[in-house]
Design a protein around this motif. Structure first.
Motif, PDB file in Angstrom:
ATOM      1  N   ALA A   3       0.833  -1.211   0.000  1.00  0.00           N
ATOM      2  CA  ALA A   3       0.000   0.000   0.000  1.00  0.00           C
ATOM      3  C   ALA A   3       0.863   1.254   0.000  1.00  0.00           C
ATOM      4  N   VAL A   4       1.980   1.221   0.726  1.00  0.00           N
ATOM      5  CA  VAL A   4       2.896   2.365   0.709  1.00  0.00           C
ATOM      6  C   VAL A   4       3.464   2.558  -0.692  1.00  0.00           C
ATOM      7  N   MET A   5       3.882   1.471  -1.338  1.00  0.00           N
ATOM      8  CA  MET A   5       4.424   1.572  -2.687  1.00  0.00           C
ATOM      9  C   MET A   5       3.374   2.105  -3.660  1.00  0.00           C
ATOM     10  N   ARG A   6       2.141   1.632  -3.530  1.00  0.00           N
ATOM     11  CA  ARG A   6       1.073   2.096  -4.415  1.00  0.00           C
ATOM     12  C   ARG A   6       0.803   3.589  -4.209  1.00  0.00           C
ATOM     13  N   SER A   7       0.878   4.044  -2.968  1.00  0.00           N
ATOM     14  CA  SER A   7       0.668   5.456  -2.689  1.00  0.00           C
ATOM     15  C   SER A   7       1.756   6.313  -3.327  1.00  0.00           C
ATOM     16  N   ILE A  38       7.225  20.280   2.088  1.00  0.00           N
ATOM     17  CA  ILE A  38       7.756  19.572   3.262  1.00  0.00           C
ATOM     18  C   ILE A  38       9.011  18.809   2.861  1.00  0.00           C
ATOM     19  N   ARG A  39       9.716  18.333   3.854  1.00  0.00           N
ATOM     20  CA  ARG A  39      10.940  17.580   3.603  1.00  0.00           C
ATOM     21  C   ARG A  39      10.587  16.168   3.125  1.00  0.00           C
ATOM     22  N   GLY A  66       5.654  10.190   7.392  1.00  0.00           N
ATOM     23  CA  GLY A  66       4.205  10.315   7.568  1.00  0.00           C
ATOM     24  C   GLY A  66       3.433   9.253   6.813  1.00  0.00           C
ATOM     25  N   LYS A  67       3.925   8.948   5.609  1.00  0.00           N
ATOM     26  CA  LYS A  67       3.259   7.923   4.810  1.00  0.00           C
ATOM     27  C   LYS A  67       3.338   6.566   5.498  1.00  0.00           C
ATOM     28  N   VAL A  96       0.038   4.568   7.164  1.00  0.00           N
ATOM     29  CA  VAL A  96      -0.376   3.239   6.714  1.00  0.00           C
ATOM     30  C   VAL A  96      -0.152   2.209   7.817  1.00  0.00           C
ATOM     31  N   GLY A  97       0.955   2.355   8.563  1.00  0.00           N
ATOM     32  CA  GLY A  97       1.208   1.421   9.664  1.00  0.00           C
ATOM     33  C   GLY A  97       0.157   1.507  10.750  1.00  0.00           C
TER      34      GLY A  97
END
Length: 227
Positions: free
Chosen positions: A124-128, A145-146, A153-154, A158-159
């Motif tokens: 899901a992180v990769m898809r985002s 943002i940095r 944050g991502k 998701v976690g």
């Protein structure tokens, strides 16, 4: 089924070919000596079917052999009855029920949960990341943002969703286990499964720690692949 064996088996084979029957079992007259029965079916038998047939045939043949030898089958069964092991762990709090099967189930469930959640939500992180790169939203975010903050944050967002889902699963399981005696016997879990669900608080804390560490590791790798 009456009639000569060869004729009967031919009729049964025809009924199998016409899909009137799924299969048949033939017990030959020399089964006590050969120890073999015949099983024919339209499809290959599953392991459960073959195991049930083998168990039933063995029990019947053994009882007949004992009867012909003048030995009471119930007396033999009582003599060779297996022993049961009353197993428990000795801890500072006293004896705790649990065996090898419950320990295996606990480890298996824990490992599977970590693997499942890490894989699903890491993807899901990769898809985002892919969606932001394809829609060029990432460029706008990177200008405000940095990159490290965006990635942190991502992954944390998701976690957190993954942790909440696990908590919901655990809560539902706990409610079902608690209400299983009231719902009915069909919902009652076997003792090894109940022992496996009785996780020590220290084990639960380690489960959460390993999940968080593993998720951060693999979610970062998936995010790198997506970028």
């Amino acid at each position: 089924v009456e009639g000569p064996t060869a004729t009967v088996r031919e009729r049964l084979a025809d009924r199998l070919a016409s899909e009137e029957l799924d299969g048949y079992i033939a017990v030959p007259p020399d089964v006590l000596q050969s120890g073999s029965i015949v099983f024919r079916a339209r499809k290959a038998g599953s392991f459960d079917v073959l195991s049930d047939l083998r168990r039933a045939g063995t029990r019947a043949v053994q009882q007949e052999r004992l009867r012909q030898s003048g030995i009471d089958a119930s007396a033999v069964a009582a003599l060779i009855a297996p022993v049961r092991i009353d197993e428990a762990r000795l801890t500072e709090a006293g004896e705790q029920r649990g065996g090898a099967l419950s320990t295996f189930l606990t480890a298996y469930i824990v490992a599977f949960l970590i693997y499942l959640m890490t894989t699903l939500y890491g993807v899901a992180v990769m898809r985002s990341v892919l969606e932001e790169k394809s829609s060029r939203i990432g460029e706008i975010l990177m200008s405000t943002i940095r990159p490290s903050h965006l990635m942190a944050g991502k992954i944390i967002g998701v976690g957190s969703a993954a942790v909440i889902q696990v908590v919901i699963w655990v809560a539902i399981t706990a409610v079902l286990v608690k209400l299983s005696p009231r719902i009915g016997g069909g919902f009652t879990l076997p003792e090894p499964a109940l022992q496996a669900l009785n996780v020590d608080p220290t084990t639960g804390l380690l489960l959460f720690l390993y999940f968080v560490l593993g998720f951060y590791l693999y979610a970062s790798l998936f995010a790198i692949l997506g970028a």
